[in-house]
Design a protein around this motif. Structure first.
Motif, PDB file in Angstrom:
ATOM      1  N   THR A 600       3.675 -12.396   3.472  1.00 52.29           N
ATOM      2  CA  THR A 600       2.484 -11.554   3.511  1.00 52.29           C
ATOM      3  C   THR A 600       1.869 -11.571   2.116  1.00 52.29           C
ATOM      4  OG1 THR A 600       3.622  -9.578   2.790  1.00 52.29           O
ATOM      5  CG2 THR A 600       3.613 -10.002   5.163  1.00 52.29           C
ATOM      6  N   ARG A 601       0.695 -10.989   2.003  1.00 54.16           N
ATOM      7  CA  ARG A 601       0.045 -10.944   0.700  1.00 54.16           C
ATOM      8  C   ARG A 601       0.849 -10.139  -0.309  1.00 54.16           C
ATOM      9  NH1 ARG A 601      -5.310 -12.169  -0.355  1.00 54.16           N
ATOM     10  NH2 ARG A 601      -4.745 -11.479  -2.420  1.00 54.16           N
ATOM     11  N   SER A 602       1.695  -9.213   0.160  1.00 56.43           N
ATOM     12  CA  SER A 602       2.510  -8.464  -0.794  1.00 56.43           C
ATOM     13  C   SER A 602       3.862  -9.146  -1.007  1.00 56.43           C
ATOM     14  CB  SER A 602       2.678  -7.017  -0.343  1.00 56.43           C
ATOM     15  OG  SER A 602       3.398  -6.953   0.863  1.00 56.43           O
ATOM     16  N   GLY A 603       4.022 -10.366  -0.459  1.00 57.82           N
ATOM     17  CA  GLY A 603       5.202 -11.158  -0.800  1.00 57.82           C
ATOM     18  C   GLY A 603       6.397 -10.972   0.117  1.00 57.82           C
ATOM     19  N   LYS A 604       6.213 -10.274   1.223  1.00 56.07           N
ATOM     20  CA  LYS A 604       7.356 -10.122   2.131  1.00 56.07           C
ATOM     21  C   LYS A 604       7.486 -11.354   3.020  1.00 56.07           C
ATOM     22  CE  LYS A 604       6.625  -5.200   2.628  1.00 56.07           C
ATOM     23  NZ  LYS A 604       7.025  -4.769   1.308  1.00 56.07           N
TER      24      LYS A 604
END
Ligand code: 6R9
Length: 642
Positions: A600-604
């Motif tokens: 995801t954009r938050s790195g998950k």
């Protein structure tokens, strides 16, 4: 999930706080005792760190659980607390934001500058017809105007809904419609990976199907060509006409501050609603306590995007309420070169760095020699958020970034919790690599089984209301009740959706989302532990593990692995390494070497998509994926390997 997760990894390394930090820490061990003695009095004391126009009559109204009201009857203004009061206290000349654009252009904004900009933006919003209670969508790159836009909304009581600048037309449209937003604030584009990347066309296409939108306010960032409609207004035009005088009005403690959508795995995104007084109390206190911020001397840098809750709580509201000086960076860590972060730390003398495990593993993959070229001696504290941090990634962060001298705070929290919940206190806690350690003072968490009884391995539950808790899902109280409060209805616990275990010292280890837990021959195995075992192999930089349906074992472990730099290793060796570390039951059926993982954009890591690949299904919803090309590469590799 059955009663306990298998207890697989054991970690014996432990790092006490640096003596000097401990001696001067903002918060000491006494805070735990104080909060245990009287939790509400403790939060009341933290609320007094803020300026209130009117004191509350009641700290917590929990008469209609789980609908909480904190600081009932109190009135404050968030923008006033983040800006005006600092200027009034004589620190208007302090730098609030050192901003650096990806191409290397810079801006410096003092607290006085930020206040002036915010007052003008508040007036601009009012003149465009936005009033208290309206919703405003913010779809922007990482530029100071993003923070100004949020603060201006808070100032006039408009509820903001920030949408990641990388999200698609569908995602933006859906979020605007769900919140019935009246205005969008955007930019022509932003810089990403060395080139201007457009934002306005996505807004144009979304807004065409959003009758609630009356105006679109556009910041000029890149100067690229933009189509223009009669709803569009340039930010600089609106700002140049706006007065620099604006009195912050008192808002009710429970006034809606923002909606932020969490991606959700299947159904439509959930609009998590946060309100004013409790939210600011907790994010301000936790930022002060967990990062040990010394506002006169620290240079703080949180590398998150404002489209993630981490950007809301630990770039905008927490740090600014505490008068921090911070760095804000527009771009990606590898543009124009892979040492960009370390170059920025050296240039600005950053003392506190808050980033995500995904970034740390990427840096480890790029090689130790890159950070070694820069002077990182200014750093004194490191933080991690977003996913469980694998013990070896933690050790790499400590050694190669923190010079073996900085404590690492591994902070567990969620969009829903608003602020940090479980984390070491850097001047108090002996940290173990990979553990978030224990709930912060004033926070009550338990690990429980299906029946809601305390166990050493099971579900993470939050057992008492906390000030920055979500108040509901926007427009859907039933879904709020169903998603978070139905599983432990009898006990009245909040279900976080994460698995966790507690070790013999009482330290908490987060084990990933319970939806991701694998059931192999009747054993519950966490993805996190198998991934950490893989990352502990010297050739492995990053790993993602999923349970794929298997005729013999129910589910079988399939791992996707990224190797470090030039490392070479056979997948057979890696399978044996896992079996040796965790036991034969955890030996992956298959390991795929890949170049990238879906995130995801938050790195998950999006394990759901990897599971689709492992089970050879067509891919589910990919709208929140950072880079959609990644999945086709992985799927191709999977097909040619089998
Ligand atoms: C702040 C944020 C929340 C989920 C959460 C958990 C995972 C976040 C973590 C962590 C282990 C940590 N998570 N921090 N897991 N250790 N330190 O990330 O919010 O985007 O809503 O995600 O992220 O699974 O439930 P959000």
């Amino acid at each position: 999930m059955s009663e306990t997760l298998e207890n697989l990894l054991s970690e014996t390394r432990q790092f006490p706080p640096p003596a000097e930090l401990a001696a001067n820490a903002n918060v000491t061990a006494a805070a735990y005792a104080e909060a245990d003695a009287d939790r509400l009095a403790f939060w009341e004391k933290q609320a007094r760190r803020l300026d209130w126009f009117k004191e509350w009559d009641q700290v917590l109204d929990w008469s209609n659980p789980p609908f909480a009201k904190w600081f009932v009857g109190g009135q404050l203004n968030i923008s006033y607390n983040c800006l005006d009061r600092h200027v009034a206290n004589g620190i208007g000349d302090r730098v609030a934001i050192h901003w650096e654009g990806e191409p290397g252009d810079t801006r410096t904004l003092t607290y006085a500058d930020l206040l002036t900009e915010t007052k003008k933006a508040a007036n601009a919003l009012l003149s465009l017809g936005v009033s208290k209670g309206d919703r405003v969508a913010i779809y922007m790159p990482m530029i100071p105007e993003a923070a100004v836009a949020m603060l201006a909304c808070a100032r006039i009581g408009a509820t903001h809904s920030v949408v990641f600048g990388g999200f698609s037309v569908d995602a933006l449209r859906g979020r605007i419609q769900d919140a019935n937003a009246k205005l969008v604030i955007t930019a022509d584009g932003g810089y990403r990976r060395g080139a201007p990347s457009a934002l306005k066309p996505t807004v144009d296409e979304s807004v065409a199907d959003c009758p609630s939108i009356e105006k679109v306010l556009v910041v000029r960032r890149t100067g690229q060509e933009v189509a223009w409609t009669d709803k569009d207004v340039w930010w600089h035009d609106a700002m140049s006409e706006a007065s620099a005088e604006h009195e912050a009005a008192p808002m009710d403690a429970e006034h809606p501050l923002f909606i932020l959508y969490t991606s959700g795995t299947t159904a439509k995104p959930k609009g998590i609603l946060h309100t004013t007084g409790g939210y600011l109390t907790q994010v301000s206190f936790t930022h002060h306590a967990v990062f040990d911020l010394k506002p006169e001397t620290d240079i703080y840098w949180c590398t998150a995007d404002i489209g993630w809750v981490t950007g809301h709580s630990y770039i905008v509201y927490g740090p600014l309420s505490n008068g921090a000086t911070q760095l804000m960076y527009e771009g990606t860590p590898d543009t124009p070169h892979k040492g960009r972060f370390w170059e920025l730390i050296e240039k600005y003398g950053v003392t506190i760095l808050y980033t995500a495990p995904t970034a740390i593993r990427t840096f480890a993959k790029w090689g130790d020699e890159i950070p070694a070229q820069f002077n990182l001696g200014s750093l004194r504290l490191l933080g991690s958020v977003g996913e469980p941090i694998n013990p070896e990634a933690w050790m790499w962060y400590r050694e190669h970034i923190g010079g073996n001298r900085c404590p690492i705070v591994d902070t567990w929290w969620q969009t829903e919790t608003g602020g940090i919940m479980i984390s070491p206190l850097p001047g108090v806690t002996d940290c173990k690599p990979g553990s978030a350690m224990r709930p912060l003072p004033g926070i009550s968490a338990e690990i429980v089984n299906d029946a809601g009884n305390p166990v050493n391995g099971g579900y993470l539950a939050l057992t008492k209301p906390w000030p920055s808790m979500l108040r509901t899902i926007w427009g859907d109280d039933n879904r709020f009740l169903e998603t978070y409060w139905s599983r432990f209805k009898e006990q009245g616990f909040y279900f976080a959706g994460d698995g966790a275990k507690r070790d013999e010292d009482g330290a908490i280890w987060l084990l990933g989302r319970v939806d991701d837990v694998m059931l192999v021959s009747g054993h519950n195995i966490s993805t996190t532990e198998v991934e950490s075992a893989l990352v502990a192999h010297p050739a492995v930089a990053e790993a993602a593990v999923v349970g794929a349906t298997d005729a013999t074992t129910g589910q079988a472990i399939v791992a996707f692995v990224i190797l470090r730099g030039s490392a070479e290793v056979s997948t057979e060796e890696l399978r044996n390494h896992v079996a040796k570390t965790l036991g034969p039951i955890c030996k992956p059926r298959q390991i795929m070497l890949v170049a990238e993982l879906p995130k995801t954009r938050s790195g998950k890591i999006m394990r759901r998509l990897l599971k689709d690949v492992a089970e050879k299904r067509s891919l589910g919803d990919v709208t929140t994926l950072q880079d959609s090309a990644v999945m086709s590469l992985i799927a191709e590799g999977m097909n040619s390997a089998t």
